[in-house]
Write an enzyme that holds these catalytic residues in place. Structure first.
Site, PDB file in Angstrom:
ATOM      1  N   GLY A  59       4.203   8.641  25.580  1.00 63.58           N
ATOM      2  CA  GLY A  59       2.947   8.805  24.844  1.00 63.58           C
ATOM      3  C   GLY A  59       3.098   9.168  23.382  1.00 63.58           C
ATOM      4  O   GLY A  59       2.273   8.756  22.561  1.00 63.58           O
ATOM      5  N   ARG A 110       0.831  -1.216   0.000  1.00 64.63           N
ATOM      6  CA  ARG A 110       0.000   0.000   0.000  1.00 64.63           C
ATOM      7  C   ARG A 110       0.860   1.260   0.000  1.00 64.63           C
ATOM      8  O   ARG A 110       0.377   2.338  -0.346  1.00 64.63           O
ATOM      9  CB  ARG A 110      -0.948   0.013   1.199  1.00 64.63           C
ATOM     10  CG  ARG A 110      -1.955  -1.134   1.251  1.00 64.63           C
ATOM     11  CD  ARG A 110      -2.575  -1.508  -0.087  1.00 64.63           C
ATOM     12  NE  ARG A 110      -3.697  -2.421   0.062  1.00 64.63           N
ATOM     13  CZ  ARG A 110      -3.700  -3.715  -0.276  1.00 64.63           C
ATOM     14  NH1 ARG A 110      -2.614  -4.265  -0.795  1.00 64.63           N
ATOM     15  NH2 ARG A 110      -4.783  -4.441  -0.118  1.00 64.63           N
ATOM     16  N   ALA A 144      14.067  21.251  28.445  1.00 64.23           N
ATOM     17  CA  ALA A 144      15.526  21.102  28.550  1.00 64.23           C
ATOM     18  C   ALA A 144      16.021  20.007  27.600  1.00 64.23           C
ATOM     19  O   ALA A 144      17.018  20.186  26.891  1.00 64.23           O
ATOM     20  CB  ALA A 144      15.911  20.787  29.994  1.00 64.23           C
ATOM     21  N   ASP A 191      15.422   5.621  26.436  1.00 64.20           N
ATOM     22  CA  ASP A 191      14.565   6.081  27.544  1.00 64.20           C
ATOM     23  C   ASP A 191      15.067   5.378  28.801  1.00 64.20           C
ATOM     24  O   ASP A 191      15.391   4.195  28.767  1.00 64.20           O
ATOM     25  CB  ASP A 191      13.105   5.696  27.274  1.00 64.20           C
ATOM     26  CG  ASP A 191      12.138   6.418  28.218  1.00 64.20           C
ATOM     27  OD1 ASP A 191      11.305   7.196  27.733  1.00 64.20           O
ATOM     28  OD2 ASP A 191      12.224   6.189  29.441  1.00 64.20           O
ATOM     29  N   CYS A 232      15.314  28.984  18.269  1.00 61.81           N
ATOM     30  CA  CYS A 232      14.775  30.235  17.712  1.00 61.81           C
ATOM     31  C   CYS A 232      13.375  30.490  18.274  1.00 61.81           C
ATOM     32  O   CYS A 232      12.980  31.634  18.505  1.00 61.81           O
ATOM     33  CB  CYS A 232      14.656  30.148  16.192  1.00 61.81           C
ATOM     34  SG  CYS A 232      16.193  30.027  15.291  1.00 61.81           S
ATOM     35  N   CYS A 245       2.639  16.679  31.750  1.00 68.06           N
ATOM     36  CA  CYS A 245       1.437  15.846  31.717  1.00 68.06           C
ATOM     37  C   CYS A 245       1.127  15.317  33.115  1.00 68.06           C
ATOM     38  O   CYS A 245      -0.037  15.129  33.472  1.00 68.06           O
ATOM     39  CB  CYS A 245       1.626  14.694  30.735  1.00 68.06           C
ATOM     40  SG  CYS A 245       1.773  15.255  29.025  1.00 68.06           S
TER      41      CYS A 245
END
Ligand SMILES: [Zn+2]
Length: 247
Positions: A39, A12, A131, A60, A174, A187
């Site tokens: 998430g 596809r 950060a 992570d 910027c 969150c």
């Protein structure tokens, strides 16, 4: 070279004139760094892996918590306290055995990123704080790598592709200068609407796949999504002349 089975699996995409065999082969040869396994990373990685993005490294250092399960859909109750990157890569590997997935249970600090970035084609920033985003932005600029950066908080999403391959801005710095902070918004503190992560993370995967398949268009835009009223807005970004990163 794409084989017969891959031609079926990715048919596809191959059917799309803008991707075709050459674009799918480029996706399959790509080396992708995903920073964060939360998430945004769940939907982003889902589409990268199902699309056959060749080699994906996920960085992570967090472990799964019960409050993650509302939106980080590859985690199960039984995964609580397990390292996120490891659980996520294991789950995704069973979805597409062809993709080479590597989990690094480490903090994405400057030393680690400087080791990883020379071997990457595109970077997805799926972290959750300013950060980290500033650090990733600076190092991607230095290594001339395209960066797909997203954020989601409460009902609001943001997405920008910073294409540093030509060695110029605009860049994240910027837009979000050092004197601008997030006042500790997160969150965990402010909450987030679960499907917003799906929308923004899938959009990140889409932009990364377009970069890899050669479909990225000129111009740098901040895309803002208001999930409360379902509205998209985009703003063209320009480099800041005295930006400490790209100026
Ligand atoms: Zn800049």
């Amino acid at each position: 070279m794409i084989n017969d089975k891959q031609l079926l699996r990715y048919s596809r995409h191959v059917l799309l004139n803008d991707i075709d065999v050459a674009g799918q082969e480029a996706i399959m040869a790509a080396r992708v760094l995903v920073i964060g396994a939360g998430g945004l990373a769940h939907p982003a990685l889902t589409y990268l892996v199902s699309s056959g993005a060749g080699q994906i490294t996920v960085v992570d250092d967090d472990c799964v918590e019960i409050s993650n399960l509302q939106r980080q859909f590859w985690f199960r109750d039984a995964d609580i306290d397990q390292p996120k990157a490891h659980v996520l890569c294991a789950a995704l590997q069973s979805h597409n055995p062809e993709v080479k997935l590597k989990a690094l249970i480490q903090r994405a600090d400057e030393t680690l990123l400087n080791q990883l970035l020379p071997d990457m084609d595109v970077v997805l920033d799926c972290t959750d704080n300013i950060a980290s985003r500033r650090l990733i932005n600076r190092l991607c600029f230095q290594h001339r790598l395209p960066l797909v950066s997203a954020a989601a908080l409460v009902f609001a999403g943001q997405l920008t592709v910073y294409d540093f391959r030509q060695g110029h801005g605009p860049c994240y710095q910027c837009l979000f200068a050092d004197d601008l902070d997030d006042n500790g918004a997160s969150c965990a503190k402010n909450g987030v609407f679960s499907p917003l992560l799906g929308i923004m993370g899938a959009a990140q995967a889409g932009e990364a796949l377009k970069l890899l398949a050669g479909l990225h268009e000129d111009g740098c835009y901040l895309h803002c999504f208001d999930g409360r009223h379902f509205q998209w807005q985009r703003f063209q970004l320009s480099a800041v002349a005295d930006c400490p990163v790209c100026g």
